[in-house]
Design a protein around this motif. Structure first.
Motif, PDB file in Angstrom:
ATOM      1  N   GLY A 298       0.789  -1.224   0.000  1.00 54.14           N
ATOM      2  CA  GLY A 298       0.000   0.000   0.000  1.00 54.14           C
ATOM      3  C   GLY A 298       0.821   1.274   0.000  1.00 54.14           C
ATOM      4  N   LYS A 301       3.859   1.711  -4.834  1.00 55.99           N
ATOM      5  CA  LYS A 301       4.983   1.427  -5.730  1.00 55.99           C
ATOM      6  C   LYS A 301       4.574   1.591  -7.200  1.00 55.99           C
ATOM      7  CE  LYS A 301       5.625  -2.625  -3.756  1.00 55.99           C
ATOM      8  NZ  LYS A 301       4.795  -2.466  -2.547  1.00 55.99           N
ATOM      9  N   THR A 302       3.299   1.246  -7.494  1.00 54.87           N
ATOM     10  CA  THR A 302       2.874   1.229  -8.887  1.00 54.87           C
ATOM     11  C   THR A 302       3.048   2.592  -9.550  1.00 54.87           C
ATOM     12  OG1 THR A 302       1.189  -0.303  -8.101  1.00 54.87           O
ATOM     13  CG2 THR A 302       1.040   0.383 -10.391  1.00 54.87           C
TER      14      THR A 302
END
Ligand code: ADP
Ligand code: MG
Length: 693
Positions: A298, A301-302
């Protein structure tokens, strides 16, 4: 005798024994030498018969006064009974089902007996002790079964401990002549500088027949050092090679990056900014990036990776993102479509079940063709990419999400190379907290970026271990949450019911919850054996709030992002490692709502409960992983799915000092060109593959 001498040539190894030993992988003297005990029995305590205490583990030395076989009336089995005496007293000794003993052991023989004392203090006896003739000490110079620290080996049917000790003992002359494979200088230095460092031959002799516990510890240390050192050597050497390779230099494009960040529905955290900056700096170099982006579940990182992807694509290169599961691939596909909605990138997905470029569904053939000519900008996929032998032209950047091993060879395999020695940039992303020692060992080849900060406004997840008496209460609580519009995961260890394992299955549990507990709610079912279209449909329904509860196996362990879900219930929680449970827990608490994690376990073992309770107070993935590492070894942190981590026979991965020493010495060997053909052969034979290879 030398290392290659076949076992068959040793004393007392016939065809049958040789066959049984081969089952243990033991064919040569060398195999025997490297077949290490898994534990030891301490029989050094030689006690007078009169002083024997019940339950103690001892060796006695005495004379056989009487020995005879008889048949037990009750069990109809053979019983060998003996009376053994020393100058302090007598003891009764019993063996079962070994009638031949009366041929080996005769009245009047002096023997050592080792084992546990039973009976009471008035009439002590020994049941099935290990025996060894006292003259063994004279003839062989040393006892090997009794009156010392005795090795216990892992065995197969038909081979006994005594037999194996007897064989290993015969190899000692070869051991003593063994040359150390480490450079002399290195050994000499550490014999002086490191505590308890041994020469190889000494370490091998001591690991089998330790003189005392200090030398045993030293032997374990030296052999553990060897394992760590070889891995280090391999990783560092691969890194050297990679440093000589080339990757496209990606120019940082400030304006579009600013626009992209400004278009996000949230403000980046400082940690996200820092990590993106580190990645972008690496990408600007013509040396392939080799970086690990680590951030708790959560932490975002994306989107951090998306900033890098944006720059690579705008520089004219292609990007591949690989995930361990289809669910995660599909989720990333949607996420990136949303993130890059203004950029007009051609985003594609290739898994076993989904093949799309943009919103257009492709046949497998068409998909492969398009990908192979580079008719896309960003490709998301699973291992299917490797299996279908995809070759991407102008591949500039490969990202691996939540997977632990992906070497240079695989990266090269994905790229359609125009020139020799060109390797795409590489970023590995993981929420798995990797303890420092493991980081140094196995991931020593990667540079590290850490996102150590959560997006603002997240509330800590409330975690409770719920005992069966409180299950109904927990369900009532969940019902209220769901009535307020939230959603819940339920994790079960199994897909199908099993009689033997005693753990819940998703099939049973989803039915049970639908019928007995939450008849008013909509419940979905998810597991790894579903077709990918089904998985996708179920995830979509859960995402669109058409389902209130998703009962799933560990397939939702990593990466899945459903911000509206606030409850994570885990059945059979004792089955999972702490770091893995932390991953499950990370599926909730991804938005502003207060979230909860309930752990159920039918294992009432206090130690198991205590381990789970640790999650109630600990939110730090790192310390959870350290705890797993201590109690279960490195395999546990990564679940069974990820393979390719090295298995250590001797090294303790938590031994920071030894890991650091191995790292230092490997560096010395490479820098000073001390690498020998023997060392090379050894590291090339290793099964473990690092990120740089
Ligand atoms: P992980 O690091 O576990 O892969 P994700 O990248 O899936 O996490 O992000 C988790 C959620 O947090 C997503 O819904 C994402 O949109 C959101 N998010 C990411 N960065 C921020 C931020 N800086 N502020 C608020 N929400 C964020
Ligand atoms: Mg993720």
């Amino acid at each position: 005798m030398d290392l290659n001498t076949p076992i068959k040539q040793l004393t007392r190894v016939g065809k049958i024994t040789a066959g049984r030993l081969a089952k243990l992988g033991l064919r040569t003297v060398e195999d025997l030498i490297f077949y290490f005990p898994f534990r030891y029995e301490d029989f050094r305590n030689i006690v007078k018969i009169n002083d024997l205490q019940s339950e103690s583990v001892v060796t006695i030395r005495g004379k056989i006064e009487l020995i005879a076989n008889r048949r037990s009336f009750r069990t109809r089995k053979n019983v060998t009974e003996a009376i053994v005496a020393d100058d302090s007293g007598q003891i009764k000794v019993i063996w079962f089902n070994q009638p031949f003993l009366t041929k080996t052991l005769k009245q009047g023989d002096e023997i050592f007996l080792a084992g546990k004392v039973s009976g009471d203090d008035f009439a002590a006896q020994m049941i099935s002790p290990i025996y060894e003739p006292a003259f063994a000490r004279l003839r062989q110079g040393e006892l090997i079964h009794t009156a010392r620290i005795v090795p216990i080996y892992p065995l197969t049917a038909g081979v006994t401990e005594k037999q194996l000790r007897f064989l290993v003992k015969q190899t000692l002359p070869a051991v003593r002549q063994m040359k150390d494979f480490l450079p002399d200088e290195l050994v000499a230095r550490n014999l002086v500088a490191a505590d308890n460092f041994l020469k190889l031959s000494e370490a091998l002799e001591q690991i089998h027949f330790p003189t005392d516990e200090i030398l045993l510890a030293a032997a374990k240390k030296r052999l553990g050092f060897d394992e760590l050192f070889l891995i280090q050597l391999r990783i560092q050497r691969a890194r050297q090679e990679l440093d000589a390779a080339f990757a496209p230099a990606i120019k940082f494009l400030q304006k579009p990056t600013k626009e992209f960040v400004a278009g996000l529905p949230f403000k980046l955290t400082d940690a996200q900014r820092q990590a993106s900056w580190e990645i972008l700096q690496d990408l600007e170099k013509s040396r392939p990036m080799n970086r690990l982006l680590q951030g708790d579940v959560g932490s975002g990182k994306t989107v951090t990776a998306a900033i890098a992807i944006l720059n690579v694509i705008l520089n004219g290169y292609k990007v591949v993102v690989m995930t361990p599961t289809e669910i995660l691939a599909q989720q990333h596909f949607k996420t990136f479509q949303k993130l890059f909605v203004k950029n007009n990138f051609r985003i594609a997905i290739l898994t076993r079940g989904s093949k799309f470029v943009g919103d257009e569904k492709m046949t497998p053939k068409k998909m492969t063709d398009l990908v192979n000519v580079g008719e896309f900008d960003l490709l998301i996929g699973t291992h299917a990419l490797i299996q279908e032998k995809i070759k991407v032209p102008d591949l500039g950047f490969v990202i691996i999400d939540e997977q632990h091993r992906f070497g240079v060879k695989q990266r090269k395999a994905l790229a359609r190379a125009k020139q020799q020695n060109v390797v795409p940039h590489f970023l590995s992303m993981t929420a798995t907290p990797i303890p420092r020692t493991l980081m140094l060992t196995v991931y020593g080849d990667l540079d590290l970026s850490i996102i150590n900060q959560m997006p603002a406004g997240r509330k800590p997840i409330i975690t409770k271990v719920v005992d069966e008496n409180n299950r109904a209460k927990a369900y009532e609580f969940v019902r209220k949450e769901l009535q307020n519009g939230r959603q819940s995961f339920v994790i079960c260890p199994l897909i199908d019911p099993s009689d033997t394992l005693g753990y819940k299955s998703v099939k049973q549990e989803s039915e049970f919850l639908a019928k007995e507990i939450f008849p008013e709610l909509k419940i979905g079912l998810m597991h790894g054996k579903l077709k990918s279209a089904e998985k996708e449909m179920i995830m979509a329904r859960f995402n669109n709030k058409e389902l209130d509860i998703l009962v799933s196996t560990s397939v939702v362990e990593v990466g899945v992002d459903i911000p509206n879900a606030t409850i994570m219930m885990i059945e059979g929680a004792d089955r999972f490692g702490l770091a893995q449970l932390h991953q499950f827990r990370g599926r909730v608490g991804r938005a502003q709502y207060q979230s909860y994690c309930f752990l159920f376990s039918s294992n009432n073992d206090p130690a198991a409960i205590k381990r789970l309770k640790y999650l109630e107070t600990c939110v730090d993935g790192f310390s959870l992983a350290e705890k797993d590492l201590e109690s279960r070894g490195s395999g546990e942190i990564y679940g069974s799915r990820q393979s390719g981590l090295p298995e250590f026979k001797m090294a303790k991965i938590t031994d920071f000092e030894l890991v650091a020493l191995a790292q230092k010495e490997a560096k010395w060997v490479l820098e000073n060109k001390k690498i020998t053909p023997e060392l090379l052969a050894k590291i090339e034979r290793m099964e473990f593959v690092g990120h740089c290879e």
